[in-house]
Design a protein around this motif. Structure first.
Motif, PDB file in Angstrom:
ATOM      1  N   UNK A 237      60.197 -34.983   4.501  1.00 22.42           N
ATOM      2  CA  UNK A 237      59.152 -34.264   5.234  1.00 22.42           C
ATOM      3  C   UNK A 237      57.823 -34.353   4.495  1.00 22.42           C
ATOM      4  N   UNK A 238      57.832 -34.035   3.200  1.00 22.16           N
ATOM      5  CA  UNK A 238      56.607 -34.036   2.410  1.00 22.16           C
ATOM      6  C   UNK A 238      56.036 -35.440   2.233  1.00 22.16           C
ATOM      7  N   UNK A 239      56.925 -36.431   2.112  1.00 20.38           N
ATOM      8  CA  UNK A 239      56.471 -37.798   1.860  1.00 20.38           C
ATOM      9  C   UNK A 239      55.869 -38.470   3.082  1.00 20.38           C
ATOM     10  N   UNK A 240      56.171 -37.957   4.270  1.00 17.27           N
ATOM     11  CA  UNK A 240      55.706 -38.632   5.488  1.00 17.27           C
ATOM     12  C   UNK A 240      54.484 -37.952   6.112  1.00 17.27           C
ATOM     13  N   UNK A 241      53.906 -36.960   5.438  1.00 18.56           N
ATOM     14  CA  UNK A 241      52.756 -36.263   6.019  1.00 18.56           C
ATOM     15  C   UNK A 241      51.547 -37.179   6.181  1.00 18.56           C
ATOM     16  N   UNK A 242      51.423 -38.171   5.301  1.00 16.45           N
ATOM     17  CA  UNK A 242      50.245 -39.039   5.339  1.00 16.45           C
ATOM     18  C   UNK A 242      50.235 -39.989   6.533  1.00 16.45           C
ATOM     19  N   UNK A 243      51.377 -40.233   7.158  1.00 16.45           N
ATOM     20  CA  UNK A 243      51.439 -41.256   8.195  1.00 16.45           C
ATOM     21  C   UNK A 243      50.590 -40.927   9.416  1.00 16.45           C
ATOM     22  N   UNK A 244      50.271 -39.627   9.605  1.00 13.64           N
ATOM     23  CA  UNK A 244      49.459 -39.235  10.751  1.00 13.64           C
ATOM     24  C   UNK A 244      47.967 -39.154  10.418  1.00 13.64           C
ATOM     25  N   UNK A 245      47.616 -39.453   9.172  1.00  9.97           N
ATOM     26  CA  UNK A 245      46.208 -39.363   8.756  1.00  9.97           C
ATOM     27  C   UNK A 245      45.542 -40.729   8.871  1.00  9.97           C
TER      28      UNK A 245
ATOM     29  N   UNK B 207      54.789 -29.771  21.252  1.00  6.23           N
ATOM     30  CA  UNK B 207      54.076 -30.432  22.341  1.00  6.23           C
ATOM     31  C   UNK B 207      54.979 -31.412  23.089  1.00  6.23           C
ATOM     32  N   UNK B 208      55.804 -32.140  22.363  1.00 11.14           N
ATOM     33  CA  UNK B 208      56.732 -33.068  23.023  1.00 11.14           C
ATOM     34  C   UNK B 208      57.741 -32.315  23.884  1.00 11.14           C
ATOM     35  N   UNK B 209      58.121 -31.123  23.440  1.00 12.39           N
ATOM     36  CA  UNK B 209      59.046 -30.309  24.221  1.00 12.39           C
ATOM     37  C   UNK B 209      58.374 -29.771  25.485  1.00 12.39           C
ATOM     38  N   UNK B 210      57.116 -29.350  25.367  1.00 11.44           N
ATOM     39  CA  UNK B 210      56.398 -28.787  26.509  1.00 11.44           C
ATOM     40  C   UNK B 210      55.830 -29.869  27.420  1.00 11.44           C
ATOM     41  N   UNK B 211      55.494 -31.014  26.845  1.00  9.91           N
ATOM     42  CA  UNK B 211      54.846 -32.090  27.594  1.00  9.91           C
ATOM     43  C   UNK B 211      55.580 -33.412  27.378  1.00  9.91           C
ATOM     44  N   UNK B 212      56.800 -33.527  27.850  1.00  5.63           N
ATOM     45  CA  UNK B 212      57.597 -34.724  27.555  1.00  5.63           C
ATOM     46  C   UNK B 212      57.040 -36.011  28.164  1.00  5.63           C
ATOM     47  N   UNK B 213      56.223 -35.904  29.198  1.00  4.77           N
ATOM     48  CA  UNK B 213      55.703 -37.102  29.864  1.00  4.77           C
ATOM     49  C   UNK B 213      54.319 -37.502  29.374  1.00  4.77           C
ATOM     50  N   UNK B 214      53.760 -36.756  28.441  1.00  2.00           N
ATOM     51  CA  UNK B 214      52.419 -37.042  27.943  1.00  2.00           C
ATOM     52  C   UNK B 214      52.486 -37.896  26.680  1.00  2.00           C
ATOM     53  N   UNK B 215      51.544 -38.817  26.548  1.00  3.57           N
ATOM     54  CA  UNK B 215      51.425 -39.605  25.322  1.00  3.57           C
ATOM     55  C   UNK B 215      50.634 -38.786  24.303  1.00  3.57           C
ATOM     56  N   UNK B 216      51.217 -38.566  23.134  1.00  3.17           N
ATOM     57  CA  UNK B 216      50.575 -37.781  22.087  1.00  3.17           C
ATOM     58  C   UNK B 216      50.187 -38.682  20.925  1.00  3.17           C
ATOM     59  N   UNK B 217      48.925 -38.602  20.532  1.00  3.18           N
ATOM     60  CA  UNK B 217      48.399 -39.417  19.440  1.00  3.18           C
ATOM     61  C   UNK B 217      48.007 -38.477  18.302  1.00  3.18           C
ATOM     62  N   UNK B 218      48.774 -38.407  17.220  1.00  2.00           N
ATOM     63  CA  UNK B 218      48.468 -37.457  16.142  1.00  2.00           C
ATOM     64  C   UNK B 218      47.291 -37.894  15.282  1.00  2.00           C
ATOM     65  N   UNK B 219      46.484 -36.913  14.903  1.00  2.00           N
ATOM     66  CA  UNK B 219      45.390 -37.145  13.953  1.00  2.00           C
ATOM     67  C   UNK B 219      45.392 -35.959  12.989  1.00  2.00           C
ATOM     68  N   UNK B 220      45.974 -36.149  11.822  1.00  2.00           N
ATOM     69  CA  UNK B 220      46.166 -35.063  10.862  1.00  2.00           C
ATOM     70  C   UNK B 220      44.958 -34.913   9.944  1.00  2.00           C
ATOM     71  N   UNK B 221      44.694 -33.656   9.603  1.00  2.00           N
ATOM     72  CA  UNK B 221      43.581 -33.310   8.719  1.00  2.00           C
ATOM     73  C   UNK B 221      44.140 -32.776   7.409  1.00  2.00           C
TER      74      UNK B 221
END
Length: 228
Positions: free
Chosen positions: A35-43, A150-164
């Motif tokens: 979990x901690x090691x993969x936080x950067x992948x959305x930045x 968001x994936x649970x509430x909006x399963x048909x929407x494309x989500x593009x993460x941008x982490x800060x």
């Protein structure tokens, strides 16, 4: 002679429980490291989407979301979880030079009080406006749980993460920062709880577990104020 088998059975049972507890702790511990090691992948720089949603909880989230909007990464922005007394004018004062964007293309959600509420209000906003893709802006440690909701509430929407990256916390070398380690540990446990809940339940508005995790308060009707 009869007590011996009982003691032997008790020892075996105790050994099984200890072994199971150790294995469980090992799995949870390894999961935390992943979990901690993969936080950067959305930045990373996000692809363009129909719109952008920023979850409140840090001023940098809103600033970065407005920057994405200014660069044409999305056509409209929802700031979800805004305090009920916060106005567009206050946000404009904190983000000089963005007055035109705030006046034409930004909506404020004053209803959401947690991540479950963010997901519900985002769904309502996206469905009302017919969006099919969203850039999601939140802190890097909060992004995994946000995407689950968001994936649970909006399963048909494309989500593009941008982490800060959160200000004042070193989430890259969290083991050197007790505050960062504590924050990531708590967030990881919340992530597991949401993962378990969304694995067996769908719509958060009809989920007893979601209501319980929201403090026993059922999500209220939508109250998204257009910043015009």
């Amino acid at each position: 002679m009869k007590p011996r088998p009982r003691r032997s059975l008790a020892r075996r049972l105790a050994g099984t429980l200890v072994g199971g507890a150790f294995l469980g702790a090992l799995v949870v511990g390894l999961g935390f490291l992943v979990f901690a090691a993969t936080l950067e992948r959305h930045m990373v720089e996000p692809e363009r989407a129909d719109a952008i949603v920023a979850l409140t909880g840090g001023s940098q989230r809103v600033t970065d979301a407005l920057d994405l909007l200014a660069r044409g990464k999305g056509g409209r922005l929802l700031i979800s979880g805004v305090h009920e007394t916060t106005t567009v004018e206050e946000i404009a004062r904190l983000n000089p030079g963005r007055e035109d964007l705030l006046g034409c293309c930004v909506d404020l959600d004053h209803r959401a009080r947690n991540t479950i509420g963010n997901a519900i209000e985002t769904r309502r906003w996206a469905e009302e406006r017919g969006f099919s893709s969203l850039i999601v802006v939140t802190s890097n440690y909060h992004m995994p749980r946000t995407l689950l909701e968001l994936e649970n509430a909006l399963p048909d929407l494309v989500l593009v993460p941008y982490a800060v990256a959160p200000a004042g916390l070193d989430t890259d070398e969290w083991w050197r920062d007790p505050n960062a380690a504590r924050l990531l540990g708590i967030e990881y446990l919340k992530f597991i709880a949401v993962w378990l809940r969304t694995a067996v339940e769908g719509d958060p508005e009809r989920s007893p577990a979601a209501h319980m995790m929201s403090g026993f308060q059922r999500p209220s009707a939508p109250a998204i104020a257009a910043a015009i």
